[in-house]
Design an enzyme around this catalytic site. Structure first.
Site, PDB file in Angstrom:
ATOM      1  N   ASP A 192    -115.871 -20.870  17.238  1.00  0.00           N
ATOM      2  CA  ASP A 192    -117.014 -21.240  18.073  1.00  0.00           C
ATOM      3  C   ASP A 192    -116.609 -22.484  18.869  1.00  0.00           C
ATOM      4  O   ASP A 192    -116.577 -23.590  18.331  1.00  0.00           O
ATOM      5  CB  ASP A 192    -118.240 -21.556  17.214  1.00  0.00           C
ATOM      6  CG  ASP A 192    -118.898 -20.319  16.627  1.00  0.00           C
ATOM      7  OD1 ASP A 192    -118.175 -19.331  16.361  1.00  0.00           O
ATOM      8  OD2 ASP A 192    -120.116 -20.349  16.404  1.00  0.00           O
ATOM      9  N   LYS A 236    -122.874 -18.314  23.040  1.00  0.00           N
ATOM     10  CA  LYS A 236    -123.734 -18.954  22.040  1.00  0.00           C
ATOM     11  C   LYS A 236    -124.586 -20.044  22.684  1.00  0.00           C
ATOM     12  O   LYS A 236    -124.102 -20.807  23.517  1.00  0.00           O
ATOM     13  CB  LYS A 236    -122.850 -19.533  20.933  1.00  0.00           C
ATOM     14  CG  LYS A 236    -123.580 -20.303  19.837  1.00  0.00           C
ATOM     15  CD  LYS A 236    -122.585 -20.777  18.795  1.00  0.00           C
ATOM     16  CE  LYS A 236    -123.210 -21.723  17.780  1.00  0.00           C
ATOM     17  NZ  LYS A 236    -122.218 -22.219  16.796  1.00  0.00           N
ATOM     18  N   LYS A 268    -125.136 -15.188  20.594  1.00  0.00           N
ATOM     19  CA  LYS A 268    -125.436 -15.901  19.355  1.00  0.00           C
ATOM     20  C   LYS A 268    -126.465 -16.987  19.636  1.00  0.00           C
ATOM     21  O   LYS A 268    -126.245 -17.881  20.459  1.00  0.00           O
ATOM     22  CB  LYS A 268    -124.182 -16.526  18.745  1.00  0.00           C
ATOM     23  CG  LYS A 268    -124.473 -17.308  17.447  1.00  0.00           C
ATOM     24  CD  LYS A 268    -123.205 -17.836  16.807  1.00  0.00           C
ATOM     25  CE  LYS A 268    -123.521 -18.753  15.619  1.00  0.00           C
ATOM     26  NZ  LYS A 268    -122.309 -19.289  14.965  1.00  0.00           N
TER      27      LYS A 268
END
Length: 229
Positions: free
Chosen positions: A95, A162, A192
């Protein structure tokens, strides 16, 4: 108790979308091991940790770590090196945080290059989630920035885009941001939602808006709001 707003979404379905997350700066290795144990008990998809916790055995859960976290103000080559080292020491997923300032300034080519540099470092098989700090983009640059940054992240090799680190003062996930992100990227790219998701009702709203993953630190409380069947 299960709220009617969670509809027909089952606990099992939601658990299969959850990155059970521990990114507090004060977290110890014992805390990380406890997080892994809880993830196994909950049956979630992945555990998301700081890279200093590697190597760590997460069992049947996928291992996710962050790169360029939480500010994104790292040189792209530093993010790439951090991500590559994480993959080499057992991570399945990365991430990464973009340079939010570049995005706010409309320097979308820099965002693209940042993501591409990390993707090339980790190879084609690792999952790459790109954190765009959607709340900050909405506050400082508007919805078009969320759309364009999401597109550029996807073009650079993001597996998922995300919403948030959960550390930015502008806030975390929102339904509006998820809807913008979902509309901006191909169906093959996931979304996400992360940051400030504390109830099953909010999780259900985000899923309905297009979220395919949820980053949760309080996973048990959220999952307990969904029916088992």
């Amino acid at each position: 108790m299960t709220s009617a707003s969670t509809g027909t979404i089952t606990r099992r379905r939601v658990a299969a979308m959850v990155d059970h997350t521990l990114l507090k700066p004060e977290a110890s290795r014992d805390d990380a091991l406890a997080c892994v144990a809880e993830a196994a008990d909950l049956g979630v998809l992945a555990v998301c940790l700081s890279p200093s916790m590697l190597p760590i055995d997460t069992g049947s859960q996928r291992t996710c770590v962050v790169a360029g976290f939480p500010s994104g103000k790292h040189h792209s080559l530093v993010k790439a090196s951090e991500a590559r080292l994480a993959i080499d020491t057992g991570a399945d997923e990365i991430d990464m945080v973009i340079d939010v300032g570049a995005a706010v300034a409309g320097l979308y080519d820099e965002v693209f290059a940042d993501v591409l540099t990390v993707r090339e470092a980790i190879g084609p098989d690792a999952v790459l989630k790109v954190i765009i700090e959607s709340a900050a983009l909405l506050e400082f640059a508007g919805p078009d920035a969320v759309t364009e940054v999401s597109r550029r992240a996807a073009q650079g090799g993001a597996s998922l885009v995300k919403t948030s680190t959960g550390f930015h003062p502008s806030g975390g996930a929102s339904v509006a941001a998820v809807e913008l992100m979902r509309a901006a990227v191909p169906a093959s790219v996931g979304i996400k939602a992360s940051g400030g998701i504390r109830t099953a009702e909010f999780a259900a709203e985000l899923i309905a808006a297009g979220a395919t993953r949820l980053g949760l630190s309080g996973s048990r409380a959220v999952l307990d709001g969904f029916a088992d069947a």
